[in-house]
Design an enzyme around this catalytic site. Structure first.
Site, PDB file in Angstrom:
ATOM      1  N   PHE A 128      56.909  36.171  65.568  1.00  0.00           N
ATOM      2  CA  PHE A 128      57.275  35.245  64.503  1.00  0.00           C
ATOM      3  C   PHE A 128      56.672  35.738  63.195  1.00  0.00           C
ATOM      4  CE2 PHE A 128      56.669  31.605  61.689  1.00  0.00           C
ATOM      5  CZ  PHE A 128      57.965  31.128  61.631  1.00  0.00           C
ATOM      6  N   ASP A 215      50.345  41.308  61.118  1.00  0.00           N
ATOM      7  CA  ASP A 215      50.575  39.943  60.657  1.00  0.00           C
ATOM      8  C   ASP A 215      49.483  39.063  61.258  1.00  0.00           C
ATOM      9  OD1 ASP A 215      51.319  37.303  60.337  1.00  0.00           O
ATOM     10  OD2 ASP A 215      53.455  37.626  60.744  1.00  0.00           O
ATOM     11  N   LYS A 244      48.069  30.761  56.020  1.00  0.00           N
ATOM     12  CA  LYS A 244      47.526  29.634  56.785  1.00  0.00           C
ATOM     13  C   LYS A 244      46.083  29.229  56.407  1.00  0.00           C
ATOM     14  CE  LYS A 244      50.896  29.155  60.323  1.00  0.00           C
ATOM     15  NZ  LYS A 244      51.771  30.204  60.827  1.00  0.00           N
TER      16      LYS A 244
HETATM   17  C1  LIG Z   1      53.039  30.752  60.257  1.00  0.00           C
HETATM   18  C2  LIG Z   1      53.300  32.191  60.385  1.00  0.00           C
HETATM   19  C3  LIG Z   1      54.110  32.876  59.448  1.00  0.00           C
HETATM   20  C4  LIG Z   1      54.844  32.178  58.332  1.00  0.00           C
HETATM   21  O1  LIG Z   1      53.978  31.564  57.417  1.00  0.00           O
HETATM   22  P1  LIG Z   1      54.581  30.480  56.385  1.00  0.00           P
HETATM   23  O2  LIG Z   1      53.402  30.146  55.520  1.00  0.00           O
HETATM   24  O3  LIG Z   1      55.073  29.340  57.191  1.00  0.00           O
HETATM   25  O4  LIG Z   1      55.672  31.139  55.630  1.00  0.00           O
HETATM   26  C5  LIG Z   1      54.261  34.239  59.616  1.00  0.00           C
HETATM   27  N1  LIG Z   1      53.666  34.899  60.612  1.00  0.00           N
HETATM   28  C6  LIG Z   1      52.886  34.278  61.521  1.00  0.00           C
HETATM   29  C7  LIG Z   1      52.238  35.061  62.614  1.00  0.00           C
HETATM   30  C8  LIG Z   1      52.693  32.900  61.450  1.00  0.00           C
HETATM   31  O5  LIG Z   1      51.959  32.278  62.376  1.00  0.00           O
END
Ligand SMILES: *Cc1c(COP(=O)(O)O)cnc(C)c1O
Length: 395
Positions: A128, A215, A244
């Site tokens: 994701f 990420d 986050k």
């Molecule tokens: C939450 C998340 C995203 C997206 O972040 P947003 O602030 O919602 O755009 C991307 N990568 C990972 C691994 C995430 O957990």
């Protein structure tokens, strides 16, 4: 009540009015234990006094000026993040998806510089990376992509935690310029790869001149018991994305880079009006300071172990529990069958949890949670799991 909003979310029937640490209160005054932290965001818990004070002070001084001018708070935050992560330069955004957008653009520019006209980025199944068009194209979940075709080209997908698959692609595809991967897949079900996966990716990236882009939007900022999850291994990425927990609820994201990757983006190649504004940077600086002052990163490690031991004991010999996965305060309890119903059952009992990948209970408690609250979490959730699994067995 929600007619005024687009129907993007299937919301639970509750709204919170205030919080304190790991506690939240709804509008009727009912108290809840938060084991989700607004999806790995509120690592310092709710209504943290030092953060509230810093935000008030900053709001009274300066919120925003734009990146047409120097922003000393942004420079300070950049230095601190680089110091903690071993990276060299930072681009600030307002969300995780935007941090990944910056990484994707950076990788493409890096490819073009090397004379590759159609650069490709290697991504994984069940990943994701966000909801913008580029990041949903990178995401390894058809349900997030469906209906938004045509997707952005330029991604090659391989199974997660499979170095052999990466080697095979490398043989046939000279246009790859980068690998984008989560050190632990969050939305995908708290999937922790084998210990040699990230070091193996690092080696392949070095061998082929690819950028290793991690990420860490969910795993970063102390969540897994290190400042960044890659620090569980003896490796360094070329690009690192964060969001986050960086702002504890104040929107901020970051794309960090080092070496050649840190020099790719130049004036005119990327930007953001809000990105790294004084308010967001003041929030993030305070978050880093408070996590450090209270040694909350080691706390994530020790409390995570405590929770794991608690769940292992409470769920021992329970039929239908497939696996408990944990690193720091990132926990996944995989059940044999879909268990989204557990979220409402927990809510009734005053506990906030999440279910992802249909069958995985995901726990992301705030790093300030104390042992008593952790025990309450185990003692509330474990019986719910046991009841749920036995209900299903005898319908
Ligand atoms: C939450 C998340 C995203 C997206 O972040 P947003 O602030 O919602 O755009 C991307 N990568 C990972 C691994 C995430 O957990």
């Amino acid at each position: 009540m929600t007619d005024s909003l687009m129907a993007t979310y299937a919301r639970l029937p509750v709204a919170f009015s205030h919080g304190h640490g790991a506690w939240l209160w709804d509008e009727e005054g009912k108290q809840y234990l938060d084991a989700l932290s607004g999806i790995a965001v509120c690592n310092l818990g709710h209504a943290h006094p030092a953060l509230a004070e810093a935000l008030c002070e900053q709001a009274g001084a300066l919120l925003h000026t734009s990146n047409l001018y120097h922003i000393p708070l942004q420079e300070r935050l950049g230095r601190q993040l680089c110091q903690l992560s071993g990276m060299q330069r930072v681009f600030f955004s307002n969300s995780g998806a935007e941090a990944n957008e910056a990484a994707i653009k950076l990788a493409r520019l890096y490819g073009h510089r090397r004379g590759i006209d159609t650069p490709l980025i290697l991504v994984t199944e069940n990943s994701f990376h966000g909801r913008t068009l580029a990041t949903l194209s990178a995401t390894g979940n058809r349900r997030i992509q469906a209906g938004f075709e045509p997707l952005l080209p330029g991604f090659v997908r391989v199974p997660f935690d499979d170095l052999e698959a990466v080697r095979q692609v490398a043989v046939n595809e000279p246009r790859i310029v980068a690998v984008l991967v989560e050190p632990i897949q969050g939305e995908g079900g708290v999937n922790i790869p084998t210990d040699d996966y990230l070091p193996g990716l690092r080696e392949l990236c070095d061998q082929h001149g690819w950028l290793l882009m991690l990420d860490e939007i969910q795993t970063g900022i102390g969540r897994t018991g290190r400042w960044f999850a890659f620090q569980h291994h003896d490796i360094q990425p070329d690009v690192l994305t964060l969001a986050k927990a960086l702002g504890n609820g104040v929107p901020i994201g970051a794309c960090l880079a080092r070496g050649e990757a840190a020099e790719v983006l130049q004036p005119g190649s990327h930007g953001s009006t809000y990105g790294g504004n004084p308010l967001a940077c003041r929030a993030a600086l305070t978050v880093l300071e408070q996590l450090g002052l209270n040694d909350l990163v080691s706390r994530a490690e020790s409390l995570g172990r405590h929770l794991r031991a608690g769940f292992e004991h409470a769920l021992k010999n329970v039929n239908g529990v497939v696996q408990l996965r944990q690193r720091g305060l990132m926990l996944g309890i995989e059940l044999e069958r879909p268990c989204a119903a557990l979220v409402s059952r927990a809510l009734e009992k005053g506990l906030l949890i999440n279910v992802t990948a249909e069958r995985v209970i995901r726990l992301l408690p705030p790093l300030v949670m104390d042992e008593q609250q952790a025990d309450l979490l185990v003692n509330t959730l474990a019986p719910l799991i046991r009841d749920f699994l036995s209900d299903e067995a005898t319908p």
